[in-house]
Design a protein around this motif. Structure first.
Motif, mmCIF file in Angstrom:
data_model
loop_
_atom_site.group_PDB
_atom_site.id
_atom_site.type_symbol
_atom_site.label_atom_id
_atom_site.label_comp_id
_atom_site.label_asym_id
_atom_site.label_seq_id
_atom_site.Cartn_x
_atom_site.Cartn_y
_atom_site.Cartn_z
ATOM 1 N N MET A 120 -0.506 2.740 -7.241
ATOM 2 C CA MET A 120 -0.394 3.718 -6.145
ATOM 3 C C MET A 120 -1.872 3.780 -5.570
ATOM 4 S SD MET A 120 1.806 7.089 -5.388
ATOM 5 C CE MET A 120 3.396 6.019 -5.516
ATOM 6 N N ARG A 121 -1.910 3.808 -4.163
ATOM 7 C CA ARG A 121 -3.179 4.158 -3.677
ATOM 8 C C ARG A 121 -2.938 5.304 -2.671
ATOM 9 N NH1 ARG A 121 -5.029 -0.884 -1.284
ATOM 10 N NH2 ARG A 121 -4.356 -0.135 0.877
ATOM 11 N N VAL A 122 -3.661 6.271 -2.537
ATOM 12 C CA VAL A 122 -3.710 7.390 -1.712
ATOM 13 C C VAL A 122 -5.091 7.849 -0.906
ATOM 14 C CG1 VAL A 122 -3.116 10.045 -1.729
ATOM 15 C CG2 VAL A 122 -2.308 8.690 -3.492
ATOM 16 N N GLU A 123 -4.620 7.657 0.225
ATOM 17 C CA GLU A 123 -6.069 7.735 1.131
ATOM 18 C C GLU A 123 -5.857 8.730 2.270
ATOM 19 O OE1 GLU A 123 -7.421 3.960 2.741
ATOM 20 O OE2 GLU A 123 -6.273 2.739 1.410
ATOM 21 N N GLY A 124 -6.934 9.632 2.409
ATOM 22 C CA GLY A 124 -6.941 10.538 3.217
ATOM 23 C C GLY A 124 -8.164 11.340 3.106
ATOM 24 N N SER A 125 -8.288 12.825 3.557
ATOM 25 C CA SER A 125 -9.411 13.245 3.364
ATOM 26 C C SER A 125 -9.345 13.891 1.566
ATOM 27 C CB SER A 125 -9.460 14.587 3.789
ATOM 28 O OG SER A 125 -8.409 15.919 3.621
ATOM 29 N N PHE A 126 -10.498 14.205 1.141
ATOM 30 C CA PHE A 126 -10.875 14.344 -0.229
ATOM 31 C C PHE A 126 -9.846 15.688 -0.547
ATOM 32 C CE2 PHE A 126 -12.059 17.148 -3.609
ATOM 33 C CZ PHE A 126 -12.260 16.473 -4.814
ATOM 34 N N ALA A 127 -9.781 16.716 0.198
ATOM 35 C CA ALA A 127 -9.042 17.961 0.358
ATOM 36 C C ALA A 127 -7.489 17.566 0.209
ATOM 37 C CB ALA A 127 -9.282 18.721 1.467
#
Length: 448
Positions: A120-127
């Motif tokens: 699984m790969r989750v992308e977005g802002s660190f927050a």
């Protein structure tokens, strides 16, 4: 409200506190430092399979998507965080508006995986990404462990149906998740009605020893059950003497008796004796179901026995000795600044002790031999080589905060069957060994 895989509501109002405190304290510190909005890429993988296992089974993806949709900090949750002085007011204000708006890619549920596979790969802002670490790992580690055990048991059963019966051996909500994962791994049905209600898994069940003990005689108990449930029911025959019980069962139900269940004793020996007795009594179509602390090894040992189905509880819902997959959620790339156009740079933990990781956003493919059988798990960064372009394993699951891939469990179950069939035959061996596929790394540009 969160919606489960098949449109059924769950019984928790929010998944926001299914997390560890340090996720929130990291968020607070990053907000103060001005780094919280840096574009980031987190990946879920395991560094190794449980000792002796040849492959892993990814399960829980659908539940992860549900959890992300329902990750909301409502008034009661915010009040708790304020009263416990977990984070400051600035962070509470940020959390009040939290909605994951990033992207999630991953192996499709039911697929097999190996050490290093970016499941699984989750992308977005660190927050927004860092807050999801614990709930994602909680679901994937549990469900994948159960599915792997179920898959091994299913292989050992050689086509004979398996019944999940572990609800009384684990947490009541974990039992529902375990039943779902077992179905993904090849089990045919469950005794847990909550799992049947929520996920449309076929349910089964007839009676326990208490029902026999309730009545003045075993014959009375069998007669009551047949009168209520019909001749096709399953009668439990090991409360007292098995031989006498089988004779009584056929006398009461006739040769149309559906099945007998054996829950104790030397199952191999008893099954042979019961089959012979049933045949002699004319009940040739009556099936034999065995239960009693089975695992994949016990099931394999009964391969030559006249057993028609297996009921499995404790060993299944505890992962058959491996209750977790040791999956981790690691930051592998982040932007140089909060500018949306800032390039990604690869990052990775480099400490000693075997807990290193490989930086950079990954792609994954499975290389096949000339017969179409998998021979390697190929994981890379940077551009995808042409020979792997049509063999990509990661699929888009959630885009811009919206789920784009939600599947019925039947499709997930079929995928696992196909994935297992595409592995070398040694994958289904129960003897201890290394992963059936090696993981090969192809390094391209860092970052994206």
């Amino acid at each position: 409200m969160m919606v489960a895989d098949l449109g059924l509501p769950v019984d928790v109002p929010s998944t926001a506190l299914f997390t560890d405190q340090y996720e929130l304290t990291m968020l607070q510190a990053a907000l103060r430092a001005g780094t919280a909005e840096r574009r980031s890429v987190f990946e879920v993988f395991t560094r190794r399979l449980p000792n002796g296992r040849r492959y892993g089974v990814l399960a829980g993806t659908g539940r992860v998507l549900d959890a992300v949709e329902n990750f909301r900090f409502d008034a009661a949750v915010l009040r708790f965080l304020r009263e416990q002085d977990i984070v400051d007011e600035q962070t509470l204000a940020w959390l009040a508006d939290y909605r994951f708006s990033g992207d999630i890619w991953g192996y499709p549920e039911g697929e097999v995986y190996f050490p290093g596979s970016p499941v699984m790969r989750v992308e977005g802002s660190f927050a927004e990404c860092v807050l999801l670490e614990t709930v994602i790992l909680s679901i994937l580690n549990h469900d994948s462990a159960i599915a792997a055990a179920a898959s091994r048991m299913s292989s050992a059963a050689g086509g004979r149906p398996l019944i999940e019966m572990g609800a009384r051996r684990t947490h009541e909500l974990a039992a529902v998740a375990a039943s779902r994962a077992a179905y993904v791994g090849g089990f045919a049905s469950t005794s847990d009605l909550a799992a049947g209600f929520r996920y449309h898994i076929p349910t089964v069940g007839t009676s326990a020893h208490a029902f026999t003990l309730l009545h003045d005689s075993e014959r009375d108990a069998f007669q009551a059950q047949v009168d209520s449930l019909g001749r096709g029911t399953t009668l439990l025959v090991d409360t007292y003497d098995v031989t006498e019980a089988v004779r009584t069962a056929v006398e009461v139900a006739g040769p149309e008796l559906g099945a007998v269940r054996i829950d104790s004793g030397d199952l191999l020996l008893v099954a042979h004796r019961v089959r012979q007795q049933l045949d002699e009594l004319g009940a040739r179509d009556t099936r034999i179901i065995v239960t009693s602390d089975l695992d994949e090894y016990a099931i394999a040992s009964l391969a030559a026995a006249p057993v028609d189905a297996y009921g499995v509880g404790t060993q299944l819902v505890t992962g058959s000795g491996h209750p977790t997959c040791s999956m981790v959620y690691k930051l592998v790339a982040r932007a140089e600044s909060a500018d949306p156009a800032a390039p990604l740079v690869a990052v990775a933990k480099k400490s000693s002790g075997g807990k290193t990781s490989v930086g950079g956003r990954k792609w994954a493919a499975r290389r096949l031999d000339e017969d179409g059988i998998a021979e390697a798990e190929v994981v890379g960064t940077g551009p995808v080589p042409a020979e792997y372009a049509d063999r990509q394993l990661l699929v888009e699951l959630l885009k811009g905060g919206e789920v784009v891939s939600r599947e019925p469990l039947g499709a997930v179950r079929e995928r696992h069957t196909a994935a297992l069939a595409g592995l070398p035959l040694s994958a289904t061996q129960l003897s201890r060994g290394e992963p059936v596929l090696p993981t090969e790394y192809v390094h391209g540009r860092s970052g994206s």
